[in-house]
Design a protein around this motif. Sequence first.
Motif, PDB file in Angstrom:
ATOM      1  N   VAL A 123       0.856  -1.181   0.000  1.00  0.00           N
ATOM      2  CA  VAL A 123       0.000   0.000   0.000  1.00  0.00           C
ATOM      3  C   VAL A 123       0.897   1.237   0.000  1.00  0.00           C
ATOM      4  O   VAL A 123       1.932   1.279   0.671  1.00  0.00           O
ATOM      5  N   LYS A 124       0.498   2.243  -0.760  1.00  0.00           N
ATOM      6  CA  LYS A 124       1.236   3.503  -0.785  1.00  0.00           C
ATOM      7  C   LYS A 124       1.223   4.142   0.602  1.00  0.00           C
ATOM      8  O   LYS A 124       0.224   4.040   1.331  1.00  0.00           O
ATOM      9  N   LYS A 125       2.303   4.792   0.956  1.00  0.00           N
ATOM     10  CA  LYS A 125       2.393   5.504   2.238  1.00  0.00           C
ATOM     11  C   LYS A 125       1.267   6.534   2.322  1.00  0.00           C
ATOM     12  O   LYS A 125       0.944   7.217   1.344  1.00  0.00           O
ATOM     13  N   GLY A 126       0.661   6.623   3.492  1.00  0.00           N
ATOM     14  CA  GLY A 126      -0.385   7.614   3.726  1.00  0.00           C
ATOM     15  C   GLY A 126      -1.758   7.226   3.199  1.00  0.00           C
ATOM     16  O   GLY A 126      -2.680   8.054   3.229  1.00  0.00           O
ATOM     17  N   LYS A 127      -1.922   6.009   2.726  1.00  0.00           N
ATOM     18  CA  LYS A 127      -3.199   5.597   2.132  1.00  0.00           C
ATOM     19  C   LYS A 127      -3.993   4.619   2.994  1.00  0.00           C
ATOM     20  O   LYS A 127      -4.989   4.050   2.539  1.00  0.00           O
ATOM     21  N   SER A 128      -3.605   4.433   4.240  1.00  0.00           N
ATOM     22  CA  SER A 128      -4.301   3.474   5.109  1.00  0.00           C
ATOM     23  C   SER A 128      -5.776   3.802   5.293  1.00  0.00           C
ATOM     24  O   SER A 128      -6.628   2.904   5.253  1.00  0.00           O
ATOM     25  N   GLU A 129      -6.090   5.075   5.497  1.00  0.00           N
ATOM     26  CA  GLU A 129      -7.500   5.444   5.671  1.00  0.00           C
ATOM     27  C   GLU A 129      -8.294   5.204   4.399  1.00  0.00           C
ATOM     28  O   GLU A 129      -9.457   4.787   4.449  1.00  0.00           O
ATOM     29  N   ARG A 130      -7.661   5.436   3.270  1.00  0.00           N
ATOM     30  CA  ARG A 130      -8.328   5.191   1.992  1.00  0.00           C
ATOM     31  C   ARG A 130      -8.545   3.682   1.788  1.00  0.00           C
ATOM     32  O   ARG A 130      -9.579   3.268   1.260  1.00  0.00           O
ATOM     33  N   VAL A 131      -7.588   2.879   2.225  1.00  0.00           N
ATOM     34  CA  VAL A 131      -7.756   1.424   2.169  1.00  0.00           C
ATOM     35  C   VAL A 131      -8.924   1.004   3.061  1.00  0.00           C
ATOM     36  O   VAL A 131      -9.717   0.144   2.686  1.00  0.00           O
ATOM     37  N   ASP A 132      -9.049   1.635   4.245  1.00  0.00           N
ATOM     38  CA  ASP A 132     -10.205   1.370   5.110  1.00  0.00           C
ATOM     39  C   ASP A 132     -11.505   1.582   4.336  1.00  0.00           C
ATOM     40  O   ASP A 132     -12.417   0.755   4.395  1.00  0.00           O
TER      41      ASP A 132
END
Length: 114
Positions: free
Chosen positions: A10-19
Amino acid sequence: MNVELTRFRVKKGKSERVDEWLAFLNDNMKDVLVTLEGEKMYVETIFRELLNGDEYLYWYSVQGVGGIEVDDSEHWIDKKHLEYWEECIDETFRPVDLKTEVVMIPEKIRENMI
């Protein structure tokens, strides 16, 4: 039949978008399942892992031969899924295909997968 497990970073900073992405898939499961039929996708599961500060998504799938590719789908759910993919998956990371060693599917189920 193809049985695969692949790791994507996953791209850095994209965890919330993955959620949001994973919630989107779960919230629209009825439509997701419709698209799997055309792909001859019998099982598709997404796993998530945080490892050494990097986040990964793993795709496990059991798929028949001759289905359509998700990239070729005209279904709205696939188009949205690919938007999330492009935004969240790090294309600079070479995906890791884990080696399939044993496939355990009872014959009566396997017969329905072909």
